[in-house]
Design an enzyme around this catalytic site. Structure first.
Site, PDB file in Angstrom:
ATOM      1  N   ASP A 139      -6.199  -7.180   7.619  1.00  0.00           N
ATOM      2  CA  ASP A 139      -5.031  -6.817   7.095  1.00  0.00           C
ATOM      3  C   ASP A 139      -4.032  -6.966   8.018  1.00  0.00           C
ATOM      4  O   ASP A 139      -4.162  -6.253   9.178  1.00  0.00           O
ATOM      5  CB  ASP A 139      -5.144  -5.333   6.684  1.00  0.00           C
ATOM      6  CG  ASP A 139      -5.651  -5.166   5.094  1.00  0.00           C
ATOM      7  OD1 ASP A 139      -5.798  -6.005   4.337  1.00  0.00           O
ATOM      8  OD2 ASP A 139      -5.923  -3.800   4.761  1.00  0.00           O
ATOM      9  N   ASP A 197       0.851  -1.170   0.083  1.00  0.00           N
ATOM     10  CA  ASP A 197       0.104   0.096   0.122  1.00  0.00           C
ATOM     11  C   ASP A 197       1.007   1.105  -0.133  1.00  0.00           C
ATOM     12  O   ASP A 197       1.881   1.325   0.822  1.00  0.00           O
ATOM     13  CB  ASP A 197      -0.794   0.107   1.333  1.00  0.00           C
ATOM     14  CG  ASP A 197      -1.992  -1.203   1.184  1.00  0.00           C
ATOM     15  OD1 ASP A 197      -1.950  -1.883   0.408  1.00  0.00           O
ATOM     16  OD2 ASP A 197      -2.719  -1.325   2.178  1.00  0.00           O
TER      17      ASP A 197
END
Length: 126
Positions: free
Chosen positions: A115, A86
């Protein structure tokens, strides 16, 4: 395309990851079931679509979009695992955060997302 219009779990998760590039909290929350749980493992879980939308609005307010670079994605039934980086900009610097996501899909939406990541890159230099 709404979350429920995807052909399968793999496409749903890929589209969800793309949606973060220009994050609209309502759109992102729309990928989740009403009773979904979104858990960034180092933090407390967020429960319910409305709470997820509120979280996304607050989270993205300071830096905007996130580029999800998916490296690997595997599907087993209604479970999708992805390994990704990310990438976002915080306080004038780019942060690349390695993440592994576990998505549980139910009725064409995300019922649970976990996550897993080390939050150190987010706090380094702040």
């Amino acid at each position: 395309m709404s979350a429920a219009e995807h052909s399968g779990p793999d496409e749903l998760v890929t589209e969800f990851c793309r949606a973060w590039a220009d994050p609209d909290p309502a759109t992102i929350a729309g990928f989740f079931t009403e009773d979904a749980v979104f858990h960034n493992i180092p933090m407390e879980p967020i429960r319910g679509r409305a709470a997820i939308e509120e979280y996304v609005a607050g989270f993205t307010a300071s830096f905007g979009g996130i580029e999800y670079r998916i490296h690997h994605q595997a599907v087993s039934g209604d479970i999708v695992l992805n390994e990704r980086t990310d990438v976002f900009t915080m306080n004038g610097r780019t942060v690349e955060l390695p993440v592994t996501g576990v998505f549980e899909i139910r009725d064409g939406r995300i019922a649970a997302l976990r996550d897993y990541f080390d939050p150190t890159p987010l706090t380094a230099g702040s």
